[in-house]
Design an enzyme around this catalytic site. Sequence first.
Site, PDB file in Angstrom:
ATOM      1  N   ASN A   9      45.452  69.289  69.985  1.00  0.00           N
ATOM      2  CA  ASN A   9      46.185  68.051  70.253  1.00  0.00           C
ATOM      3  C   ASN A   9      45.829  67.641  71.675  1.00  0.00           C
ATOM      4  O   ASN A   9      46.325  68.234  72.631  1.00  0.00           O
ATOM      5  CB  ASN A   9      47.692  68.298  70.105  1.00  0.00           C
ATOM      6  CG  ASN A   9      48.510  67.089  70.525  1.00  0.00           C
ATOM      7  OD1 ASN A   9      47.956  66.003  70.751  1.00  0.00           O
ATOM      8  ND2 ASN A   9      49.817  67.265  70.630  1.00  0.00           N
ATOM      9  N   LYS A  11      46.614  65.087  73.255  1.00  0.00           N
ATOM     10  CA  LYS A  11      47.647  64.271  73.925  1.00  0.00           C
ATOM     11  C   LYS A  11      46.951  63.093  74.631  1.00  0.00           C
ATOM     12  O   LYS A  11      45.940  62.614  74.132  1.00  0.00           O
ATOM     13  CB  LYS A  11      48.482  65.138  74.873  1.00  0.00           C
ATOM     14  CG  LYS A  11      49.050  66.366  74.139  1.00  0.00           C
ATOM     15  CD  LYS A  11      50.109  67.101  74.909  1.00  0.00           C
ATOM     16  CE  LYS A  11      50.572  68.303  74.078  1.00  0.00           C
ATOM     17  NZ  LYS A  11      51.667  69.031  74.730  1.00  0.00           N
ATOM     18  N   HIS A  93      56.111  65.132  67.085  1.00  0.00           N
ATOM     19  CA  HIS A  93      55.901  65.990  68.258  1.00  0.00           C
ATOM     20  C   HIS A  93      57.117  65.860  69.175  1.00  0.00           C
ATOM     21  O   HIS A  93      57.681  64.772  69.319  1.00  0.00           O
ATOM     22  CB  HIS A  93      54.618  65.592  68.989  1.00  0.00           C
ATOM     23  CG  HIS A  93      54.207  66.621  69.999  1.00  0.00           C
ATOM     24  ND1 HIS A  93      54.810  66.716  71.230  1.00  0.00           N
ATOM     25  CD2 HIS A  93      53.299  67.622  69.947  1.00  0.00           C
ATOM     26  CE1 HIS A  93      54.270  67.734  71.894  1.00  0.00           C
ATOM     27  NE2 HIS A  93      53.359  68.302  71.142  1.00  0.00           N
ATOM     28  N   GLU A  95      57.365  65.599  72.244  1.00  0.00           N
ATOM     29  CA  GLU A  95      57.235  64.589  73.294  1.00  0.00           C
ATOM     30  C   GLU A  95      57.622  63.208  72.751  1.00  0.00           C
ATOM     31  O   GLU A  95      58.184  62.383  73.477  1.00  0.00           O
ATOM     32  CB  GLU A  95      55.797  64.605  73.849  1.00  0.00           C
ATOM     33  CG  GLU A  95      55.560  65.868  74.687  1.00  0.00           C
ATOM     34  CD  GLU A  95      54.124  66.333  74.754  1.00  0.00           C
ATOM     35  OE1 GLU A  95      53.214  65.608  74.320  1.00  0.00           O
ATOM     36  OE2 GLU A  95      53.909  67.473  75.232  1.00  0.00           O
ATOM     37  N   GLU A 164      56.917  74.296  67.219  1.00  0.00           N
ATOM     38  CA  GLU A 164      56.620  74.192  68.646  1.00  0.00           C
ATOM     39  C   GLU A 164      57.921  74.251  69.443  1.00  0.00           C
ATOM     40  O   GLU A 164      58.586  73.218  69.618  1.00  0.00           O
ATOM     41  CB  GLU A 164      55.897  72.869  68.947  1.00  0.00           C
ATOM     42  CG  GLU A 164      54.557  72.728  68.276  1.00  0.00           C
ATOM     43  CD  GLU A 164      53.633  71.814  69.077  1.00  0.00           C
ATOM     44  OE1 GLU A 164      52.484  72.206  69.284  1.00  0.00           O
ATOM     45  OE2 GLU A 164      54.066  70.734  69.516  1.00  0.00           O
ATOM     46  N   GLY A 170      53.408  73.432  77.330  1.00  0.00           N
ATOM     47  CA  GLY A 170      52.887  73.072  78.636  1.00  0.00           C
ATOM     48  C   GLY A 170      53.514  73.845  79.778  1.00  0.00           C
ATOM     49  O   GLY A 170      53.352  73.487  80.947  1.00  0.00           O
ATOM     50  N   SER A 208      51.796  76.727  74.531  1.00  0.00           N
ATOM     51  CA  SER A 208      51.094  77.619  75.467  1.00  0.00           C
ATOM     52  C   SER A 208      50.242  78.671  74.757  1.00  0.00           C
ATOM     53  O   SER A 208      50.164  79.816  75.195  1.00  0.00           O
ATOM     54  CB  SER A 208      52.079  78.280  76.441  1.00  0.00           C
ATOM     55  OG  SER A 208      52.707  77.284  77.249  1.00  0.00           O
TER      56      SER A 208
HETATM   57  P1  13P Z   1      50.370  73.388  75.189  1.00  0.00           P
HETATM   58  O1  13P Z   1      49.396  74.217  74.373  1.00  0.00           O
HETATM   59  O2  13P Z   1      49.728  72.682  76.314  1.00  0.00           O
HETATM   60  O3  13P Z   1      51.579  74.167  75.555  1.00  0.00           O
HETATM   61  O4  13P Z   1      50.875  72.215  74.193  1.00  0.00           O
HETATM   62  C1  13P Z   1      51.320  72.547  72.943  1.00  0.00           C
HETATM   63  C2  13P Z   1      51.523  71.289  72.181  1.00  0.00           C
HETATM   64  O5  13P Z   1      52.408  70.521  72.467  1.00  0.00           O
HETATM   65  C3  13P Z   1      50.597  71.013  71.074  1.00  0.00           C
HETATM   66  O6  13P Z   1      51.035  69.958  70.296  1.00  0.00           O
END
Ligand code: 13P
Length: 244
Positions: A9, A11, A93, A95, A164, A170, A208
């Site tokens: 992903n 982002k 997601h 976010e 997640e 992150g 992560s």
């Molecule tokens: P990270 O791997 O950067 O923690 O992000 C995970 C994520 O949100 C994947 O959709």
Amino acid sequence: MRRTLVVGNWKMHGSRPANAELLAGVLAARPFLADVAVCVPFVYLNETAATLAGSEVRWGAQDVSQHAQGPHTGEISAAMLSEFGCRYAIVGHSERRAHHAESDDLVAAKAQAALSRGVTPIVCVGETLAERESGQTEAVVKRQLSAVIHTLAHCAAEMVVAYEPVWAIGTGRTASPEQAQAVHAVLRAQLQAATGRGDAMRILYGGSVKPDNAAMLFAQPDIDGGLIGGAALKAADFVAICRA
Ligand code: 13P
């Protein structure tokens, strides 16, 4: 037998030169034993499709509109995604749930819109740190997944689920393999009860995931791969995870 699936992903990261370098690195590392895909910003779908066409690496989007078409400025429909050969669309997601106020019902409608056009939704669920610390993890992820199961009905077995935990995204703070497995087992039981096909469905872990922890996570019985954020932006790291 469930095949491992590793999805990057991106982002809101990338540029045309950076994407070309990243995808070249991924393509050069084939073949993979796992299924591999990248979910890229909408504007890069055309170039990504052209670069990956003919390879077994799939591509997808990070969101999709719940609407089929119409006056929805800035939105992208599932039909548009399918025109660009998208295999996957991430929906729900954390976010987007947090920063765009996406509700469980909206996430479910987006998953349904994707499936109606043959795009597999990767439905994200996960608890915040406060929810985990107050013992609500199971209730939260079951509620999030239940909305989607209810809306997709007999098609629910077509989705991919991604667990997640919000506190692991992150942050460099990964769920331990045991913590992740415990939630995956709950989700699989829920999928099995609702669809009768839960044993064949893929449940990814995200938060992560790095080259040095991917193998331990993917070795858990109910973890079928990963949804990778930061580590998907460097070809060497992403490839290492795809091989884990
Ligand atoms: P990270 O791997 O950067 O923690 O992000 C995970 C994520 O949100 C994947 O959709």
